[in-house]
Scaffold this active site. Structure first.
Site, PDB file in Angstrom:
ATOM      1  N   ARG A 124       0.839  -1.191   0.000  1.00  0.00           N
ATOM      2  CA  ARG A 124       0.000   0.000   0.000  1.00  0.00           C
ATOM      3  C   ARG A 124       0.878   1.245   0.000  1.00  0.00           C
ATOM      4  O   ARG A 124       1.005   1.935   1.008  1.00  0.00           O
ATOM      5  CB  ARG A 124      -0.973  -0.051   1.182  1.00  0.00           C
ATOM      6  N   GLN A 129      -1.274   2.256  -5.763  1.00  0.00           N
ATOM      7  CA  GLN A 129      -2.700   2.382  -5.451  1.00  0.00           C
ATOM      8  C   GLN A 129      -3.588   1.836  -6.563  1.00  0.00           C
ATOM      9  O   GLN A 129      -4.625   1.227  -6.307  1.00  0.00           O
ATOM     10  CB  GLN A 129      -3.047   3.845  -5.169  1.00  0.00           C
ATOM     11  N   ASP A 132      -4.079  -1.914  -6.201  1.00  0.00           N
ATOM     12  CA  ASP A 132      -4.471  -2.375  -4.868  1.00  0.00           C
ATOM     13  C   ASP A 132      -5.833  -3.077  -4.903  1.00  0.00           C
ATOM     14  O   ASP A 132      -6.885  -2.458  -4.747  1.00  0.00           O
ATOM     15  CB  ASP A 132      -4.502  -1.170  -3.920  1.00  0.00           C
ATOM     16  N   SER A 135      -8.114  -2.868  -1.693  1.00  0.00           N
ATOM     17  CA  SER A 135      -8.914  -1.653  -1.556  1.00  0.00           C
ATOM     18  C   SER A 135     -10.079  -1.633  -2.533  1.00  0.00           C
ATOM     19  O   SER A 135     -11.205  -1.284  -2.166  1.00  0.00           O
ATOM     20  CB  SER A 135      -8.034  -0.417  -1.763  1.00  0.00           C
ATOM     21  N   TYR A 232      -1.811  -0.905   8.900  1.00  0.00           N
ATOM     22  CA  TYR A 232      -2.695  -1.947   9.410  1.00  0.00           C
ATOM     23  C   TYR A 232      -2.824  -1.847  10.930  1.00  0.00           C
ATOM     24  O   TYR A 232      -1.979  -1.278  11.612  1.00  0.00           O
ATOM     25  CB  TYR A 232      -2.170  -3.342   9.035  1.00  0.00           C
TER      26      TYR A 232
END
Length: 377
Positions: A124, A129, A132, A135, A232
């Site tokens: 991440r 992005q 990802d 997500s 996280y």
């Protein structure tokens, strides 16, 4: 010679998503690849074979013909034993491998000599992005969780003022404020619910409040340091969990809907809602457990079932919520894969550089070995 990309139909039970769409077929061809798609690959996402053919893909009748000579296999979920056995040595596989739990699949990929990438391991970082998948899929899961809750709940979400009286808004509590949690908050707010949320990461408080929800947590020193460098949640101490349980237990009792989203990579999902807490809720209340596939955040939740407690509380445990909105989930996932393959296809040729930061983080097997440190054990 062009890079030969194969896409087979998903064979895991209940998997409706697919790894390419007609839009991304065109993008892969523009990278210098050929694309072969197994017949029926897109049906779960409402994509007929003719649409793939019109985009430039070759539609093959079965698994064997699709995989013959393929340099790259793209999947949503990890390939089956039959798919792995049909791969040529050194083929690249990109999929959500669930590598911490699907040990047999990882071993089979190792034995086949595949260079296998777990899309869930894409780091991440800013430039990753667009790749990802966690997500992109969690965003849709959070949305769908609220839709499932609204379906199961026997009342409306928004306040409604009518000549016959006023309908009170639903009270929704979201536990775990990652991508899925934030989308659940936003969706519940759009539907008119009164929303509260909790997370052990202090950075989420501002995010929750920016969406018009109220934040709930024991804000002590452990809470202020409860986030990893990767963003996280850290596992919390038994002492903190006990304090948080007292606070949330009283709050849960007053809620109409609870949505739990807490996951810790490589570990079983933490139990956030006990059977006692679920039993304290009013009859007709709903709990949606997004972590049920990883063991569940809710005591008593069952994978792919709606459990109704003795007190009339429904616990919803669908394991593949993005798959319940498959067309959009496939579109986003396929775009993630195109961006990821862009790191490996250069001037129409396959060039896998495992020293590249993103590829290094995501590779699980290579050269007949398991190379990901977190999966080796």
């Amino acid at each position: 010679m062009a890079v030969a990309i194969a896409v087979t139909r998903e064979r895991r039970e209940g998997e409706t998503r697919c790894a390419v769409t007609p839009e991304t077929v065109k993008k892969l061809i523009a990278l210098g690849a050929t694309v072969s798609v197994e017949a029926g690959t897109g049906l779960g996402s409402s994509i007929p074979d003719d649409d793939y053919a019109a985009a430039g893909a070759t539609v093959r009748p079965d698994l064997a013909t699709v995989l013959a000579g393929a340099d790259v296999l793209l999947k949503v979920r990890g390939p089956t034993a039959a798919e792995i056995s049909a791969l040529k040595p050194g083929a690249v596989v990109a999929a959500m491998l669930d590598a911490y739990r699907e040990k047999a699949g990882v071993e089979a990929l190792k034995a086949a000599g595949a260079t296998a990438f777990a899309m869930e391991f894409v780091p991440r970082i800013t430039r990753a992005q667009v790749m990802d998948v966690l997500s992109s899929q969690a965003n849709l899961a959070g949305y769908r969780a609220v839709i499932e809750a609204a379906y199961a709940y026997g009342k409306g979400f928004p306040m409604m003022m009518t000549a016959a009286g006023t309908v009170a808004p639903a009270k929704v509590f979201v536990m775990g404020v990652g991508v899925a949690g934030l989308q659940a908050i936003a969706t519940a707010r759009r539907l008119g619910a009164v929303v509260t949320a909790t997370d052990v990461r202090p950075a989420t408080k501002e995010q929750v409040e920016s969406l018009g929800a109220k934040f709930l947590a024991v804000e002590d020193e452990e809470f202020r340091n409860a986030q990893t460098a990767g963003g996280y949640a850290k596992p919390m101490s038994a002492e903190y969990q006990a304090k948080q349980a007292v606070l949330t237990g009283e709050h849960i009792r007053k809620q109409d809907i609870v949505i739990t989203t807490a996951l810790i990579p490589g570990r079983a999902a933490p139990v956030l809602v006990s059977a006692e807490q679920a039993a304290s809720m009013k009859p007709g209340s709903v709990i949606v457990d997004l972590a049920v596939e990883a063991g569940g955040n809710v005591e008593g939740s069952k994978a792919n079932e709606v459990v109704t407690t003795a007190g009339g509380v429904q616990i919803v445990g669908w394991t593949n919520l993005p798959g319940r909105i498959a067309a959009d989930a496939s579109a986003l996932y396929a775009r993630n894969l195109v961006a990821f393959l862009g790191l490996m296809i250069k001037d129409g040729a396959l060039a896998v550089d495992l020293d590249e930061e993103i590829l290094k983080a995501a590779v699980v097997t290579h050269g007949g070995a398991v190379v990901h440190e977190g999966v080796k054990g």
